[in-house]
Design a protein around this motif. Structure first.
Motif, PDB file in Angstrom:
ATOM      1  N   PHE A 657       0.851  -1.192   0.000  1.00 23.25           N
ATOM      2  CA  PHE A 657       0.000   0.000   0.000  1.00 23.25           C
ATOM      3  C   PHE A 657       0.886   1.240   0.000  1.00 23.25           C
ATOM      4  CE2 PHE A 657      -1.911   3.497   2.402  1.00 23.25           C
ATOM      5  CZ  PHE A 657      -3.038   3.742   1.622  1.00 23.25           C
ATOM      6  N   SER A 658       0.517   2.221  -0.817  1.00 20.64           N
ATOM      7  CA  SER A 658       1.284   3.477  -0.838  1.00 20.64           C
ATOM      8  C   SER A 658       0.326   4.649  -0.946  1.00 20.64           C
ATOM      9  CB  SER A 658       2.278   3.495  -2.000  1.00 20.64           C
ATOM     10  OG  SER A 658       1.610   3.441  -3.243  1.00 20.64           O
ATOM     11  N   ALA A 659       0.712   5.741  -0.327  1.00 17.86           N
ATOM     12  CA  ALA A 659      -0.042   6.986  -0.396  1.00 17.86           C
ATOM     13  C   ALA A 659       0.950   8.133  -0.538  1.00 17.86           C
ATOM     14  CB  ALA A 659      -0.902   7.178   0.854  1.00 17.86           C
ATOM     15  N   ASP A 660       0.613   9.097  -1.405  1.00 15.26           N
ATOM     16  CA  ASP A 660       1.488  10.244  -1.649  1.00 15.26           C
ATOM     17  C   ASP A 660       0.705  11.536  -1.531  1.00 15.26           C
ATOM     18  OD1 ASP A 660       4.131   9.073  -2.523  1.00 15.26           O
ATOM     19  OD2 ASP A 660       2.798   8.066  -3.933  1.00 15.26           O
ATOM     20  N   TYR A 661       1.345  12.509  -0.913  1.00 17.88           N
ATOM     21  CA  TYR A 661       0.759  13.847  -0.746  1.00 17.88           C
ATOM     22  C   TYR A 661       1.682  14.863  -1.392  1.00 17.88           C
ATOM     23  CZ  TYR A 661      -0.584  18.223   1.583  1.00 17.88           C
ATOM     24  OH  TYR A 661      -0.949  19.509   1.861  1.00 17.88           O
ATOM     25  N   TYR A 662       1.107  15.776  -2.191  1.00 14.17           N
ATOM     26  CA  TYR A 662       1.890  16.824  -2.848  1.00 14.17           C
ATOM     27  C   TYR A 662       1.195  18.159  -2.628  1.00 14.17           C
ATOM     28  CZ  TYR A 662       3.905  19.650  -6.629  1.00 14.17           C
ATOM     29  OH  TYR A 662       4.511  20.648  -7.359  1.00 14.17           O
ATOM     30  N   ALA A 663       1.973  19.161  -2.238  1.00 17.52           N
ATOM     31  CA  ALA A 663       1.422  20.497  -2.017  1.00 17.52           C
ATOM     32  C   ALA A 663       2.325  21.526  -2.668  1.00 17.52           C
ATOM     33  CB  ALA A 663       1.297  20.791  -0.520  1.00 17.52           C
ATOM     34  N   SER A 664       1.709  22.506  -3.312  1.00 19.15           N
ATOM     35  CA  SER A 664       2.452  23.576  -3.973  1.00 19.15           C
ATOM     36  C   SER A 664       1.893  24.918  -3.543  1.00 19.15           C
ATOM     37  CB  SER A 664       2.343  23.433  -5.496  1.00 19.15           C
ATOM     38  OG  SER A 664       2.874  24.565  -6.161  1.00 19.15           O
ATOM     39  N   SER A 665       2.782  25.867  -3.310  1.00 17.82           N
ATOM     40  CA  SER A 665       2.340  27.238  -3.067  1.00 17.82           C
ATOM     41  C   SER A 665       1.843  27.835  -4.373  1.00 17.82           C
ATOM     42  CB  SER A 665       3.481  28.069  -2.490  1.00 17.82           C
ATOM     43  OG  SER A 665       4.554  28.161  -3.422  1.00 17.82           O
ATOM     44  N   LYS A 666       1.304  29.032  -4.333  1.00 17.21           N
ATOM     45  CA  LYS A 666       0.749  29.662  -5.531  1.00 17.21           C
ATOM     46  C   LYS A 666       1.836  29.853  -6.597  1.00 17.21           C
ATOM     47  CE  LYS A 666       1.310  34.361  -3.696  1.00 17.21           C
ATOM     48  NZ  LYS A 666       0.608  35.605  -3.308  1.00 17.21           N
ATOM     49  N   LEU A 667       1.383  29.846  -7.854  1.00 16.43           N
ATOM     50  CA  LEU A 667       2.290  29.948  -8.988  1.00 16.43           C
ATOM     51  C   LEU A 667       2.048  31.255  -9.728  1.00 16.43           C
ATOM     52  CD1 LEU A 667       1.724  26.353 -10.401  1.00 16.43           C
ATOM     53  CD2 LEU A 667       3.800  27.141  -9.276  1.00 16.43           C
ATOM     54  N   PRO A 668       3.039  32.139  -9.805  1.00 16.74           N
ATOM     55  CA  PRO A 668       2.865  33.354 -10.601  1.00 16.74           C
ATOM     56  C   PRO A 668       2.739  33.008 -12.078  1.00 16.74           C
ATOM     57  CG  PRO A 668       5.129  33.171  -9.808  1.00 16.74           C
ATOM     58  CD  PRO A 668       4.363  32.075  -9.159  1.00 16.74           C
TER      59      PRO A 668
END
Length: 743
Positions: A657-668
């Motif tokens: 079992f695998s789980a991935d989380y990705y977060a990005s700040s705002k992009l100009p």
């Protein structure tokens, strides 16, 4: 493995690799990598700051997305490159390596089905022909999926897939010490294009006001928000995105002696990209009129639509001579690189701005003009690198030094075509006498520069490695087209961009109370000079009047002559705008409390700043601010992951079992920002089902069905709107994989 990470295309890489952003310029097929704030310009013709490679051959600049199947590995190199291999870059490189033939029969067959009627078929087979001498590997992929963006206007639904790919790899080892690998690859994707969504209207006056479209645009924005981003109203017929790529790679490795080897890497790429796009995310709109430009009320207009045809073939060849001396105390490499890129058919694009629909016309004739853009590029380089053992000074210490000199040339032939719709050849453009062409012109540019790397590597212990390096990077200058006049005459070409960076890093493995920990981190700062930026909307607008204090000056006429035929092609102009500094931190790691459970983490933090800004005053009307734009550069990205392995017994198999989380700040992006977002992906694999070579997998991407903007299209204060492409919605599916002769 890429499969267990649910990496099905190049865009999926950024979920697993903090600090690597991948968006599209025009469409998802035209991949644009961003590493450490560096990328190719979102439009226009300039060299990429990040180059992707397939089997050590650099990919073309346009339509460079890859079908990620039967891959052995993917590597990401960050920072300036060029003293060890390939093209020179200022941002980094992404290296894709397909699975190579072996001398054992083996392969796999994989079937998949998922949401939106997503059908997938993939397989590979290795067939040894002569034991330990000749082997062949065949691989292929087919995928067809319905569009997940519903279109209530003209044409079919968007964001569909209709692709197929094939690869044949032939390994020949005629005698000991000689190896030759030839790869033929083919890819085709013909789909309806990407769903472009209007997400904002700029408060200040812009092109929508000049065309009397503000009232209609605001009404359409309200309707779009009510529908949500998965339903759009399209006014382009037909909307298409067609990509066809053919490649041949040949690599020869020869052991000249026990301490010296020779490598030659030849590559040929032939790429066709055809697109017709509703880039503004708007349907036909009814104008309220503008008497100043003679536009009556009640006229139905397209706002901005665009299309392009790219037919380019690229030849590359690279030689490397490497070896060691003084009992392996010195490792050295000498190399040369050559690239030639040229068109093989009509190439260019068209657009419609404030145009009534043309009934009965199909692409590319549905544009009032077609702009030819025949670019040729040649790049030559010599490079060398030496790695010296300094154990006498400090055990595990090595000095690494490299140097490169690159010579770049570019030529272009451009012209405007009002009658044939883009069917004339490059030879006709260069000859310049055909009456169907308006202002056919040929321009040239060249640049050259040395680049280098100098650093120390220290293998302090078996589990601790550190390094300190400084590098010089270079990106070639280029040509703006067509031939300018008036105010734009000094900006026919733009100069090279250079960077000098410093980076320090650590790679380490630890055992903390029985818990295995891996930590990798690097801090860096780069100083950029001659930063290349793309100005958009640099075109003559309706109602332009020569000499008028308003309608004859920017942004209505960029050069003051009110002639759209000698405006920057597609309204895009590249200029050198000043100096920048980009500092940051990369880190990633793994924590494994047990042999069955592990957690991964990673992050990238960037601090981009303008050191000086010197874009000419004539372009003030096209600039949102007096700062260098860092388009699609997130200041923060974070990845987190968890993996759990559960053996079920010898006769049952194993669950992963695998789980991935990705977060990005705002992009100009241009004069706006794409909001911050986060996504979660999950996957469950049942491997060796019933002690058979059979794997069953269930996956779900974007688990919480987040709606987030992944890329921008037509946007900015000068046009008056903001439009973009949303990331994929929640998708889920099942794959069944049968292996024979290999894991």
């Amino acid at each position: 493995m890429l499969r267990t990470a649910t990496i099905q295309n190049t865009a999926d890489l950024m979920i697993k690799t903090p600090g690597v952003f991948l968006g599209g310029s025009g469409s998802r097929e035209n991949s644009v990598f961003v590493i450490r704030g560096q990328s190719k310009a979102l439009s226009g013709s300039n060299a990429p700051a990040v180059v992707s490679y397939f089997a050590d051959v650099p990919q073309p600049t346009f339509s460079s997305g890859l079908a990620v199947y039967d891959m052995a590995s993917v590597q990401v190199l960050k920072g300036p490159q060029g003293t060890l291999f390939g093209r020179n870059t200022t941002g980094g490189a992404v290296l894709f390596y397909p699975t190579a033939p072996t001398y054992d029969v083996g392969g796999y067959l994989q079937l998949g089905y998922g949401r939106f009627d997503n059908r997938q078929l993939e397989g590979a087979l290795t067939v040894p022909i002569v034991r330990d001498k000749i082997s062949l590997r065949l691989a292929g992929q087919y995928q067809k999926r319905d569009g997940y963006t519903k279109n209530i206007g003209i044409g079919g639904d968007f964001d569909d897939i209709n692709s197929r790919a094939f690869r044949a790899s032939l390994l020949i080892e005629p005698v000991e010490g000689v190896k030759n690998l030839t790869i033929f690859d083919y890819y085709r994707n013909s789909y309806n294009g990407d769903g472009t969504v209007l997400f904002g209207v700029v408060d200040q006056p812009g092109l929508i006001d000049l065309l009397g479209l503000r009232e209609a645009t605001l009404a359409e924005l309200a309707r779009q928000r009510a529908r949500g981003p998965r339903v759009v109203d399209n006014d382009v017929s037909p909307t298409i995105s067609r990509t066809r790529r053919l490649g041949i790679t040949n690599r020869t490795d020869i052991d000249l002696s026990d301490s010296m080897s020779f490598t030659n890497i030849f590559g040929y790429r032939r790429t066709t990209g055809i697109g017709n796009y509703n880039v503004d995310g708007l349907p036909l709109l009814t104008s309220t009129g503008n008497p100043e430009i003679g536009l009556p009320a009640g006229v139905r207009l397209t706002f901005i639509n665009g299309g392009s045809i790219s037919r380019v073939e690229q030849f590359t060849d690279e030689i490397q001579l490497k070896g060691d001396a003084f009992g392996d105390r010195i490792n050295w490499l000498l190399g040369g690189f050559y690239l030639k890129s040229r068109p093989f058919g009509p190439t260019g694009g068209g657009n419609s701005v404030g145009q009534p629909p043309l009934p009965g016309q199909t692409y590319p004739q549905n544009f009032p003009t077609y702009n030819y853009a025949f670019y040729r590029e040649t790049s030559r380089a010599l490079f060398g690198n030496v790695n010296i053992n300094l154990d006498d000074i400090l055990s595990g210490l090595r000095l690494n030094a490299g140097i490169r000199y690159t010579w770049d040339k570019e030529s272009s032939c451009t012209a405007t075509d009002l009658s044939t719709g883009g069917t004339l050849s490059e030879d006709i453009c260069v000859e310049g006498t055909d009456p169907r062409l308006i202002i056919p012109t040929v321009n040239y540019a060249k640049s050259n520069a040395p680049t280098w790397t100098l650093g120390f590597d220290w293998q302090a212990t078996q589990k601790l490695f550190t390094y300190l390096v400084t590098r010089r990077g270079y990106r070639s200058g280029g040509i703006n087209t067509p031939t300018f006049g008036g105010n734009l005459l000094p900006y026919q070409s733009f100069g090279p961009e250079r960077v000098t960076d410093v980076e320090a890093g650590i790679r380490s493995d630890w055992d903390v109370g029985g818990v295995k920990v891996r930590l990798n981190a690097s801090a860096f700062v780069g100083y950029y000079d001659g930063v290349q930026i793309a100005l958009s909307g640099v075109r003559t607008n309706p109602g332009c009047t020569v000499g008028a204090p308003v309608l004859g000056q920017p942004p209505y006429s960029p050069d003051g002559d009110c002639d759209p035929n000698n405006d920057p092609q597609s309204g895009t102009l590249l200029v050198n705008a000043g100096k920048a500094r980009i500092a940051g931190l990369d880190f990633d790691g793994r924590i494994s409390p047990t042999s069955h459970l592990s957690f991964t983490f990673g992050g990238n933090f960037l601090d981009p700043k303008t050191r000086s800004f010197n874009a000419p005053a004539v372009f003030t009307a096209y600039l949102g601010s007096r700062e260098i734009p860092f388009d699609l550069v997130a200041k923060r990205t974070i990845t987190l992951g968890a993996q759990y392995r559960l053996p079920l017994g010898d006769n049952v198999g194993e669950l992963n079992f695998s789980a991935d989380y990705y977060a990005s700040s705002k992009l100009p992006y241009v004069d706006t920002y794409l909001p911050s977002y986060d996504v979660v992906n999950m996957r469950l694999d049942w491997n060796d089902v019933g002690a058979r070579p059979l794997d069953l997998s269930v996956y779900m991407t974007n688990v919480f069905d987040k709606k987030y903007l992944q890329a921008g299209t037509v946007s900015g204060d000068t046009v008056g709107i903001n439009a973009g492409i949303y990331g994929a919605p929640r998708q889920f599916g099942l794959t069944l994989r049968y292996r024979f002769g290999e894991r």
